[in-house]
Design an enzyme around this catalytic site. Structure first.
Site, short mmCIF file in Angstrom:
data_model
loop_
_atom_site.label_atom_id
_atom_site.label_comp_id
_atom_site.label_asym_id
_atom_site.label_seq_id
_atom_site.Cartn_x
_atom_site.Cartn_y
_atom_site.Cartn_z
N THR A 154 -0.90 -7.01 0.40
CA THR A 154 0.34 -6.49 0.96
C THR A 154 1.17 -7.67 1.46
OG1 THR A 154 -0.45 -6.32 3.25
CG2 THR A 154 -0.93 -4.46 1.78
N ASP A 175 10.96 3.80 4.82
CA ASP A 175 10.90 2.36 5.03
C ASP A 175 12.21 1.93 5.67
OD1 ASP A 175 8.91 0.03 3.65
OD2 ASP A 175 10.87 -0.68 4.34
N LYS A 207 -4.96 -1.54 16.20
CA LYS A 207 -5.73 -0.87 15.16
C LYS A 207 -6.98 -0.20 15.72
CE LYS A 207 -3.27 -1.67 11.46
NZ LYS A 207 -2.53 -0.54 10.84
N ASN A 210 1.37 4.42 7.54
CA ASN A 210 1.03 3.19 6.85
C ASN A 210 1.80 1.97 7.35
OD1 ASN A 210 0.16 1.51 4.36
ND2 ASN A 210 2.39 1.58 4.16
N ASP A 267 13.57 5.06 12.00
CA ASP A 267 12.67 4.16 12.73
C ASP A 267 11.50 4.94 13.30
OD1 ASP A 267 11.43 2.33 14.39
OD2 ASP A 267 13.22 1.87 15.58
N ILE A 268 10.30 4.64 12.83
CA ILE A 268 9.11 5.38 13.28
C ILE A 268 8.75 5.07 14.73
CG2 ILE A 268 8.12 5.60 10.98
CD1 ILE A 268 6.15 3.30 11.85
N LEU A 306 0.82 -1.21 0.00
CA LEU A 306 0.00 0.00 0.00
C LEU A 306 0.85 1.26 0.00
CD1 LEU A 306 -2.75 -1.13 2.52
CD2 LEU A 306 -3.17 -0.42 0.16
N TYR A 328 -2.91 -7.14 17.14
CA TYR A 328 -3.13 -6.30 15.96
C TYR A 328 -4.47 -5.57 16.06
CZ TYR A 328 -3.61 -5.27 10.91
OH TYR A 328 -3.78 -4.66 9.69
#
Length: 291
Positions: free
Chosen positions: A195, A37, A165, A90, A63-64, A18, A161
């Site tokens: 994905t 990324d 989310k 994302n 690194d996010i 995505l 997860y």
């Protein structure tokens, strides 16, 4: 005129799936894109493809999940292109287990990449936008978050997860309510697309067809994301969109349902009848995925 001409966009997890589709679509609409990324080769490959097609993009591998490294992503956007307008959160990862078998490390990793990752980069961007607004500049900024059907209604084998989310969906509502004063909107997506994560879990369903409409192509989700990042979406905030193939819908969130007011304290023995009546009157929730 291109929909996002000169809009400056950070997309996390943009080395494939995505994120790659979003980066290419934004660039095609005139945006300048920071392709984030942790896989350096993947990020560079996306950038090279965008540049070869006549677009503008730079790669980033910070690194996010680290607050200071997320600040460096924001700084790179400003240093490279002079401003920042859009964050597309994302990046993601799965560690699927039934809850009884879920380890602490499984939980922590998924929470870190999804929920903390959404916080770190958005927080740094919001500080920048708030200072602009306080300085008298008219801000037209966008946060685009990624939730999931699992986060909206649960999913067997994905408690970590789904919890992350679901947290992102709630975060989106609060961001929208708090940040409008600065010219910042926040919306979320629950996309269904091919994905790296979904191909592992739903290989048969996600398989690309030999001909005809590719229902699960990530490119099907990109047009909505690009529009949400544009100036045109300034009056849309606090929404969560589900996107699948050619279908777009707005999720209908939690709201207060039927109620009973005794006008005094309830007795524990009265609860059974009262709860049964409330459940009978309420609209049933969608079933948990996998049940």
């Amino acid at each position: 005129m291109a929909l996002c001409k000169d809009r400056i966009v950070i997309i996390t997890g943009a080395g494939g799936g995505l994120g790659k589709a979003y980066a290419e679509a934004f660039a095609a609409e005139g945006a300048k894109v920071i392709v984030n990324d942790i896989n350096e080769k993947a990020a560079n490959d996306v950038v090279n493809g965008i540049v070869a097609a006549g677009g503008t993009a730079v790669a980033n591998t910070n690194d996010i999940t680290d607050y200071e490294e997320s600040a460096q992503i924001v700084k790179q956007a400003i240093d490279s292109f002079g401003d920042l307008h859009v964050i597309v959160n994302n990046a993601g990862v799965c560690r699927d287990r039934m809850f009884a078998s879920l380890s602490e490390s499984d939980w922590d990793l998924v929470m870190s990449v999804h929920l903390k990752g959404h916080f770190c980069i958005a927080s740094n961007a919001v500080k920048y936008w708030r200072e602009q607004a306080k300085g008298g500049k008219e801000v037209s900024a966008r946060i685009i978050n990624t939730s999931s059907g699992a986060g909206l209604q649960g999913s067997i084998g994905q408690s970590n997860y789904a919890a992350a989310k679901g947290g992102i969906a709630s975060l989106t509502l609060v961001q929208a309510a708090e940040l409008a004063r600065y010219g910042i909107t926040s919306n979320g997506l629950a996309p269904a697309a091919r994905t790296g994560m979904t191909e592992d879990v739903f290989a048969d369903m996600m398989k690309k067809p030999e001909d005809g409409f590719d229902f699960y192509a990530p490119e099907n989700v990109a047009p909505l994301v690009v529009w949400l990042g544009s100036e045109e979406s300034k009056n849309v905030t606090g929404k969560l969109f589900e996107v699948e193939g050619g279908k777009i819908s707005v999720a209908d969130g939690w709201r207060q349902g039927p109620q009973k007011d005794k006008g005094a304290r309830w007795e524990a023995a009265e609860m059974g009848e009262a709860v049964a009546s409330l459940i009978e009157e309420s609209v049933p929730a969608q079933k948990v995925y996998g049940t």
